[in-house]
Enzyme design. Sequence first.
Site, PDB file in Angstrom:
ATOM      1  CE  LYS A  23     -17.999  26.901 -27.217  1.00 19.21           C
ATOM      2  NZ  LYS A  23     -17.580  25.506 -27.404  1.00 19.21           N
ATOM      3  CD  GLN A  78      -3.216  -2.712   1.374  1.00 16.38           C
ATOM      4  OE1 GLN A  78      -2.556  -3.271   2.235  1.00 16.38           O
ATOM      5  NE2 GLN A  78      -3.026  -2.915   0.078  1.00 16.38           N
ATOM      6  CB  SER A 109     -12.865  26.019 -28.752  1.00 14.53           C
ATOM      7  OG  SER A 109     -12.843  25.140 -29.852  1.00 14.53           O
ATOM      8  CB  SER A 150      -0.917   0.011   1.232  1.00 18.44           C
ATOM      9  OG  SER A 150      -0.153  -0.041   2.427  1.00 18.44           O
ATOM     10  CB  THR A 160     -40.798  24.959  -9.956  1.00 18.76           C
ATOM     11  OG1 THR A 160     -41.906  25.381 -10.759  1.00 18.76           O
ATOM     12  CG2 THR A 160     -40.729  25.826  -8.708  1.00 18.76           C
ATOM     13  CG  HIS A 161     -41.529  21.349 -12.717  1.00 16.59           C
ATOM     14  ND1 HIS A 161     -41.549  20.015 -12.386  1.00 16.59           N
ATOM     15  CD2 HIS A 161     -42.433  21.955 -11.891  1.00 16.59           C
ATOM     16  CE1 HIS A 161     -42.433  19.812 -11.422  1.00 16.59           C
ATOM     17  NE2 HIS A 161     -42.971  20.978 -11.092  1.00 16.59           N
ATOM     18  CD  GLU A 216     -18.669  22.518 -19.448  1.00 17.59           C
ATOM     19  OE1 GLU A 216     -19.528  22.943 -20.237  1.00 17.59           O
ATOM     20  OE2 GLU A 216     -17.509  22.207 -19.809  1.00 17.59           O
ATOM     21  CE1 TYR A 248      -6.649  -3.128   8.761  1.00 17.30           C
ATOM     22  CE2 TYR A 248      -5.603  -5.228   8.256  1.00 17.30           C
ATOM     23  CZ  TYR A 248      -5.845  -3.904   7.940  1.00 17.30           C
ATOM     24  OH  TYR A 248      -5.300  -3.364   6.809  1.00 17.30           O
TER      25      TYR A 248
END
Length: 468
Positions: free
Chosen positions: A283, A322, A277, A23, A155-156, A290, A317
């Site tokens: 753009k 892990q 872009s 690990s 709303t909606h 996002e 354990y």
Amino acid sequence: MSKLWGGRFTKQTNHLVEEYTASINFDKALAEEDIQGSLAHVTMLGKCGILPQEDVEKIKEGLHTVLGKIREGQIEFSVSDEDIHMNIEKNLIEEIGPVGGKLHTGRSRNDQVATDMHLYLRSRVIEIVGMLHALQEALIGQAKENLDTIIPGYTHLQRAQPILFAHHLMAYVSMFQRDAERLIDSYKRINVLPLGAGALAGTTFPIDRHFVAEQLQFDRVYENSLDAVSDRDFIVEFLADASLIMMHLSRLSEELVLWSSTEFSFVELDDAFCTGSSIMPQKKNPDVPELVRGKTGRVYGNLMGLLTVLKSLPLAYNKDMQEDKEGMFDTVATLEGALQLFAPMIATMKVNKGRMREAVNQDFSNATDIADFLVGNGLPFRQAHEVIGKTVLYCIQNGKYLLDLTLDEFKQFSELFDDQIYAVLQPEAVVNARNVYGGTASVQVTDAIRRSEAMLGLTTQWLKEHTE
């Protein structure tokens, strides 16, 4: 050098097993916490007379040396040493000799790693509460600048009633306040010491767990050694809290993406938080919201992953545990990265007040207020609702909005209409008519901002108390 636990074995570990079970590639993130816990542990061993003070001081000096080398990047962690605990112990022994092997007296990697994660999450929760605080301040700052800015409420995703833009922003302040409160509440379950539980049953050495707790500033110790080494509730709780924060950020992200589109043009994000872009030079892409919206899924996944790992695990354990770390580390990095960007992005956001007002003027979101006007003049609400429905239909068929109608046009639907209807229909009147606690009236939003700033003051005090 053979494994520190290799005395019972007659064969070397298969290199594929080493790679699969190691690990160190991710738990090296716990190096600071591991040494912090070891320093407290060895101090306790000396205080209880389990180790001579000469050995204690030599081990502490060695740990500080190893920590310094780790910070300077001078230590190369090895997969063959499995995890951060064994890597540090091996380097300690190389630094100060066999006496370094005495450090592990009275403890196990099971209670050691649990302690590391408690220490790690404790500090990260404080950091994240501070970041939420900064985001709330940015939202409140924008709200104060927009106490006269009216926006369609939805709303909606259909225009419903006009509201103050400040009122909309303050909804997110409330969401993030709940998030901060959840994290602050979780702190008392994170701030519990597992060290001293040993592998599962405690230790035969006369250790003082409460002394270690005091050294590491834990509020209390685990009552049951089995629970101490197998409990991952505090990580699950953190991942759940983080998922809620990311969900709230994702909702705000979606609105920022919509609002910054040409179709809405309600806001413009600062150039520093957008990208362009490679083919379309005009753009300006809202990549930060996002990506935050997208990364929400990985945080949800980390929560579900750990819940699934823990499902049906017997005490105490198990190696399965892990799998508790990578998702935790990833969630911390994902969440902190998002919060670090969101506060300045909101603070620098430009609000197009004119476009918002134009949108409010070109819809029927004030229709409910006409119904309320008729109710005030004695018409039952259900009848008023029908009257206004027909009035709106008339407007749609004739290409008009409610404020465009003449009084005669209003009266063809109800004789209860009079000249006062034009004042009632003004966006400012519609907004300020909702003068109830929690409503969108300017006086109520101003008071909500005051209350939120008072709550932030309490958060500031909590942060001060837990960072000193």
